[in-house]
Motif scaffolding. Structure first.
Motif, mmCIF file in Angstrom:
data_model
loop_
_atom_site.group_PDB
_atom_site.id
_atom_site.type_symbol
_atom_site.label_atom_id
_atom_site.label_comp_id
_atom_site.label_asym_id
_atom_site.label_seq_id
_atom_site.Cartn_x
_atom_site.Cartn_y
_atom_site.Cartn_z
ATOM 1 N N ILE A 133 0.834 -1.212 0.000
ATOM 2 C CA ILE A 133 0.000 0.000 0.000
ATOM 3 C C ILE A 133 0.866 1.259 0.000
ATOM 4 C CG2 ILE A 133 -0.228 -0.101 2.541
ATOM 5 C CD1 ILE A 133 -3.066 1.123 2.148
ATOM 6 N N ILE A 134 0.416 2.247 -0.763
ATOM 7 C CA ILE A 134 1.012 3.581 -0.687
ATOM 8 C C ILE A 134 -0.060 4.526 -0.179
ATOM 9 C CG2 ILE A 134 2.215 5.446 -1.857
ATOM 10 C CD1 ILE A 134 3.115 3.579 -3.967
ATOM 11 N N ASP A 135 0.288 5.218 0.884
ATOM 12 C CA ASP A 135 -0.656 6.125 1.514
ATOM 13 C C ASP A 135 -0.132 7.556 1.299
ATOM 14 O OD1 ASP A 135 -3.074 5.812 3.145
ATOM 15 O OD2 ASP A 135 -1.923 6.849 4.687
ATOM 16 N N THR A 136 0.633 8.068 2.250
ATOM 17 C CA THR A 136 1.206 9.409 2.062
ATOM 18 C C THR A 136 2.315 9.394 1.003
ATOM 19 O OG1 THR A 136 2.886 9.053 3.760
ATOM 20 C CG2 THR A 136 0.779 9.997 4.478
ATOM 21 N N GLY A 137 2.956 8.229 0.835
ATOM 22 C CA GLY A 137 4.085 8.129 -0.088
ATOM 23 C C GLY A 137 5.425 8.411 0.584
ATOM 24 N N LEU A 138 5.397 8.782 1.873
ATOM 25 C CA LEU A 138 6.629 9.206 2.551
ATOM 26 C C LEU A 138 7.618 8.046 2.730
ATOM 27 C CD1 LEU A 138 5.131 11.638 5.223
ATOM 28 C CD2 LEU A 138 6.431 12.237 3.169
ATOM 29 N N ASP A 197 11.612 1.053 -10.559
ATOM 30 C CA ASP A 197 10.190 1.364 -10.741
ATOM 31 C C ASP A 197 9.372 0.779 -9.599
ATOM 32 O OD1 ASP A 197 9.764 2.792 -13.423
ATOM 33 O OD2 ASP A 197 11.184 1.196 -13.924
ATOM 34 N N VAL A 198 8.098 1.187 -9.561
ATOM 35 C CA VAL A 198 7.238 0.840 -8.424
ATOM 36 C C VAL A 198 6.010 0.064 -8.883
ATOM 37 C CG1 VAL A 198 5.756 1.797 -6.603
ATOM 38 C CG2 VAL A 198 7.980 2.855 -7.107
ATOM 39 N N CYS A 199 5.716 -0.988 -8.119
ATOM 40 C CA CYS A 199 4.513 -1.788 -8.326
ATOM 41 C C CYS A 199 3.760 -1.823 -6.999
ATOM 42 C CB CYS A 199 4.930 -3.206 -8.727
ATOM 43 S SG CYS A 199 3.584 -4.402 -8.751
ATOM 44 N N VAL A 200 2.522 -1.339 -6.987
ATOM 45 C CA VAL A 200 1.771 -1.306 -5.726
ATOM 46 C C VAL A 200 0.390 -1.934 -5.927
ATOM 47 C CG1 VAL A 200 0.924 1.045 -6.155
ATOM 48 C CG2 VAL A 200 0.976 0.159 -3.836
ATOM 49 N N LEU A 201 -0.032 -2.691 -4.935
ATOM 50 C CA LEU A 201 -1.347 -3.324 -5.071
ATOM 51 C C LEU A 201 -2.471 -2.384 -4.652
ATOM 52 C CD1 LEU A 201 -2.823 -5.810 -5.931
ATOM 53 C CD2 LEU A 201 -2.691 -6.673 -3.587
ATOM 54 N N PHE A 202 -2.311 -1.724 -3.505
ATOM 55 C CA PHE A 202 -3.375 -0.852 -2.997
ATOM 56 C C PHE A 202 -2.860 0.577 -2.898
ATOM 57 C CE2 PHE A 202 -4.083 -4.991 -0.734
ATOM 58 C CZ PHE A 202 -5.147 -5.401 -1.512
ATOM 59 N N ASP A 203 -3.686 1.503 -3.374
ATOM 60 C CA ASP A 203 -3.260 2.907 -3.396
ATOM 61 C C ASP A 203 -4.325 3.785 -2.744
ATOM 62 O OD1 ASP A 203 -1.829 5.173 -3.929
ATOM 63 O OD2 ASP A 203 -2.333 5.268 -6.052
ATOM 64 N N ARG A 204 -3.844 4.803 -2.054
ATOM 65 C CA ARG A 204 -4.752 5.820 -1.505
ATOM 66 C C ARG A 204 -4.290 7.173 -2.037
ATOM 67 N NH1 ARG A 204 -5.756 3.177 4.076
ATOM 68 N NH2 ARG A 204 -7.962 2.732 3.855
ATOM 69 N N ASP A 231 -5.658 9.913 -2.555
ATOM 70 C CA ASP A 231 -6.149 11.116 -1.863
ATOM 71 C C ASP A 231 -5.309 11.464 -0.636
ATOM 72 O OD1 ASP A 231 -8.083 11.003 -3.699
ATOM 73 O OD2 ASP A 231 -9.679 10.315 -2.361
ATOM 74 N N HIS A 232 -4.552 10.477 -0.131
ATOM 75 C CA HIS A 232 -3.730 10.722 1.068
ATOM 76 C C HIS A 232 -2.309 11.161 0.731
ATOM 77 C CE1 HIS A 232 -6.194 8.046 4.057
ATOM 78 N NE2 HIS A 232 -6.949 8.815 3.318
ATOM 79 N N ARG A 233 -1.978 11.211 -0.545
ATOM 80 C CA ARG A 233 -0.587 11.409 -0.948
ATOM 81 C C ARG A 233 -0.053 12.793 -0.543
ATOM 82 N NH1 ARG A 233 -0.435 7.554 -2.726
ATOM 83 N NH2 ARG A 233 0.018 7.093 -4.869
ATOM 84 N N LEU A 234 1.121 12.792 0.077
ATOM 85 C CA LEU A 234 1.792 14.052 0.422
ATOM 86 C C LEU A 234 2.945 14.329 -0.529
ATOM 87 C CD1 LEU A 234 1.934 13.830 4.328
ATOM 88 C CD2 LEU A 234 0.341 15.140 2.913
ATOM 89 N N ILE A 235 3.380 13.270 -1.228
ATOM 90 C CA ILE A 235 4.518 13.432 -2.133
ATOM 91 C C ILE A 235 4.261 12.557 -3.362
ATOM 92 C CG2 ILE A 235 5.937 11.597 -1.063
ATOM 93 C CD1 ILE A 235 8.226 13.814 -1.308
ATOM 94 N N ASP A 295 -7.409 1.226 -6.196
ATOM 95 C CA ASP A 295 -7.532 2.367 -5.282
ATOM 96 C C ASP A 295 -8.388 1.916 -4.109
ATOM 97 O OD1 ASP A 295 -6.038 4.126 -6.732
ATOM 98 O OD2 ASP A 295 -7.748 5.018 -7.783
ATOM 99 N N LEU A 296 -8.007 2.338 -2.903
ATOM 100 C CA LEU A 296 -8.772 1.960 -1.709
ATOM 101 C C LEU A 296 -9.652 3.121 -1.263
ATOM 102 C CD1 LEU A 296 -6.344 0.129 0.747
ATOM 103 C CD2 LEU A 296 -8.104 -0.870 -0.714
ATOM 104 N N PRO A 297 -10.857 2.792 -0.761
ATOM 105 C CA PRO A 297 -11.688 3.858 -0.190
ATOM 106 C C PRO A 297 -11.101 4.321 1.136
ATOM 107 C CG PRO A 297 -12.699 1.722 0.197
ATOM 108 C CD PRO A 297 -11.478 1.470 -0.636
ATOM 109 N N ASP A 298 -11.550 5.460 1.603
ATOM 110 C CA ASP A 298 -11.017 6.046 2.829
ATOM 111 C C ASP A 298 -11.695 5.403 4.046
ATOM 112 O OD1 ASP A 298 -9.482 7.581 4.387
ATOM 113 O OD2 ASP A 298 -10.473 9.485 3.938
#
Ligand code: PRP
Length: 201
Positions: free
Chosen positions: A117-122, A140-147, A149-153, A163-166
């Protein structure tokens, strides 16, 4: 060849106590399986003859990495890192402590960083900066679950699952207080599960 990830391998009826904590299944085991197979196929195509190295960061990535690995049909190598936060505040500033480094050198290698999961990306931003210094041929990056809307970077993503719901979700690697990672699906946790935990403190 037989299916590399047979869905009936999972015994859903055996998750009784764990599944009781789930209000709603948001992404089924079958949906995850199909997406992981698609991503594995794309990676096998894109990295043909490149001898890629998959790197995961413990612990949440374990189920995804295990399934993705078996969905990839070209030779690959595997390595892991582990990180810990100094504090919530430090983490919010993008500082994490490397608890376990890679065991393989990555200089000149085609590296695919795999995340649950990537959330803020920090966290990922910190780790990618750390890995770039080692001069891989590609990273490169492979991610299964992404948020998103939470990304800071901003993090460029090459392969993405869902994409995951909040909401507070668990399963397929995602945990609540270290539990629920072993569910083969992603579900929303019942409010009483975390309410009970707060009351027990
Ligand atoms: C998760 C995930 C990433 C990080 C993403 O790990 O595996 O490493 O959070 O969050 P960010 O984008 O806001 O930095 P977690 O700290 O939950 O540890 P775990 O994998 O052991 O569950």
């Amino acid at each position: 060849m037989t299916d590399p990830l047979p869905i009936d391998w999972y015994p859903p009826e055996a998750y009784g106590e764990l599944a009781d904590g789930i209000a709603e299944v948001l992404i089924s085991a079958e949906e995850i399986r199909r997406r992981v197979l698609d991503i594995g196929k794309a990676i096998s195509h894109d990295y043909t003859d490149e001898d890629p190295l998959l790197i995961g960061v413990l612990k949440g990535v374990v189920p995804f990495m295990a399934d993705l690995l078996r969905a990839i049909t070209i030779p690959v190598e595997l390595d892991f890192m582990a990180v810990a936060s100094y504090s919530a505040e430090a983490r919010n500033q993008g500082m994490v402590r490397l608890e376990k480094d890679l065991s393989l050198p990555i200089t000149g290698r085609h590296v695919l960083f795999v995340e649950d999961i990537i959330d803020t990306g920090l966290t990922l931003n910190y780790l990618l900066r750390n890995l770039r210094v080692r001069e891989p041929a590609s990273l490169d990056v492979c991610v299964l679950f992404d948020r998103p809307d939470h990304r800071l970077i901003d993090i460029p993503i090459k392969y993405k699952g869902f994409d995951l719901p909040d909401r507070l979700v668990v399963g397929y690697g995602l945990d609540y207080r270290g539990r629920y990672r072993n569910l083969p699906f992603v579900g929303q946790l019942k409010p009483e599960v975390f309410r009970n935990n707060v009351e027990r403190r």
